[in-house]
Design a protein around this motif. Structure first.
Motif, mmCIF file in Angstrom:
data_model
loop_
_atom_site.group_PDB
_atom_site.id
_atom_site.type_symbol
_atom_site.label_atom_id
_atom_site.label_comp_id
_atom_site.label_asym_id
_atom_site.label_seq_id
_atom_site.Cartn_x
_atom_site.Cartn_y
_atom_site.Cartn_z
ATOM 1 N N ARG A 74 0.848 -1.192 0.000
ATOM 2 C CA ARG A 74 0.000 0.000 0.000
ATOM 3 C C ARG A 74 0.882 1.240 0.000
ATOM 4 N NH1 ARG A 74 -2.209 -4.247 2.030
ATOM 5 N NH2 ARG A 74 -4.439 -4.539 2.213
ATOM 6 N N ARG A 75 1.133 1.701 -1.188
ATOM 7 C CA ARG A 75 1.985 2.876 -1.338
ATOM 8 C C ARG A 75 1.144 4.106 -1.655
ATOM 9 N NH1 ARG A 75 7.687 1.928 -1.672
ATOM 10 N NH2 ARG A 75 7.994 -0.290 -1.531
ATOM 11 N N ARG A 76 1.711 5.240 -1.383
ATOM 12 C CA ARG A 76 1.049 6.506 -1.718
ATOM 13 C C ARG A 76 1.001 6.630 -3.243
ATOM 14 N NH1 ARG A 76 3.644 8.077 3.241
ATOM 15 N NH2 ARG A 76 2.055 8.875 4.637
ATOM 16 N N PRO A 77 0.125 7.470 -3.762
ATOM 17 C CA PRO A 77 -0.002 7.614 -5.214
ATOM 18 C C PRO A 77 1.310 7.934 -5.924
ATOM 19 C CG PRO A 77 -1.791 8.779 -4.124
ATOM 20 C CD PRO A 77 -0.848 8.296 -3.042
ATOM 21 N N TYR A 78 2.216 8.604 -5.253
ATOM 22 C CA TYR A 78 3.500 8.956 -5.879
ATOM 23 C C TYR A 78 4.590 7.920 -5.600
ATOM 24 C CZ TYR A 78 3.708 11.054 -1.235
ATOM 25 O OH TYR A 78 3.632 11.268 0.110
ATOM 26 N N GLY A 79 4.202 6.763 -5.052
ATOM 27 C CA GLY A 79 5.115 5.635 -4.896
ATOM 28 C C GLY A 79 5.839 5.507 -3.581
ATOM 29 N N LYS A 80 5.729 6.484 -2.714
ATOM 30 C CA LYS A 80 6.410 6.398 -1.410
ATOM 31 C C LYS A 80 5.630 5.514 -0.453
ATOM 32 C CE LYS A 80 9.244 9.524 0.089
ATOM 33 N NZ LYS A 80 9.801 10.654 0.783
ATOM 34 N N ARG A 81 6.354 4.920 0.479
ATOM 35 C CA ARG A 81 5.717 4.093 1.510
ATOM 36 C C ARG A 81 4.913 4.953 2.445
ATOM 37 N NH1 ARG A 81 10.335 -0.076 3.534
ATOM 38 N NH2 ARG A 81 11.203 -0.430 1.528
#
Length: 81
Positions: A74-81
């Motif tokens: 489950r990552r943020r929309p911009y790919g960060k954890r």
């Protein structure tokens, strides 16, 4: 723990009857979706749906593994954890 597996076996039998595909639940159900919603790795979900057992781990390790799995899946929309 054996009671949990007995209950699971009953559920698997019933699901097999309902789907018309006893013993073939991993092919029938959305394994990736079940994995994502439960925080259990796909391989373990397949094993459990096939009537097998989950690897034995202590509670602390199991919680840590689930949290790691959830953090990675489950990552943020911009790919960060």
């Amino acid at each position: 723990m054996s009671d949990a597996y007995a209950s699971l076996a009953d559920v698997l039998d019933r699901l097999g009857e309902l789907t018309g595909r006893p013993g073939r639940l991993p092919e029938t159900l959305d394994v990736a979706g079940l994995s994502y919603r439960t925080g259990i790795p796909v391989g373990v979900v397949v094993e459990l749906l096939s009537g097998g057992r989950a690897p034995e781990t202590c509670l602390a390790q199991r919680v840590r593994q689930r949290l790691d799995f959830i953090r990675e899946s489950r990552r943020r929309p911009y790919g960060k954890r």
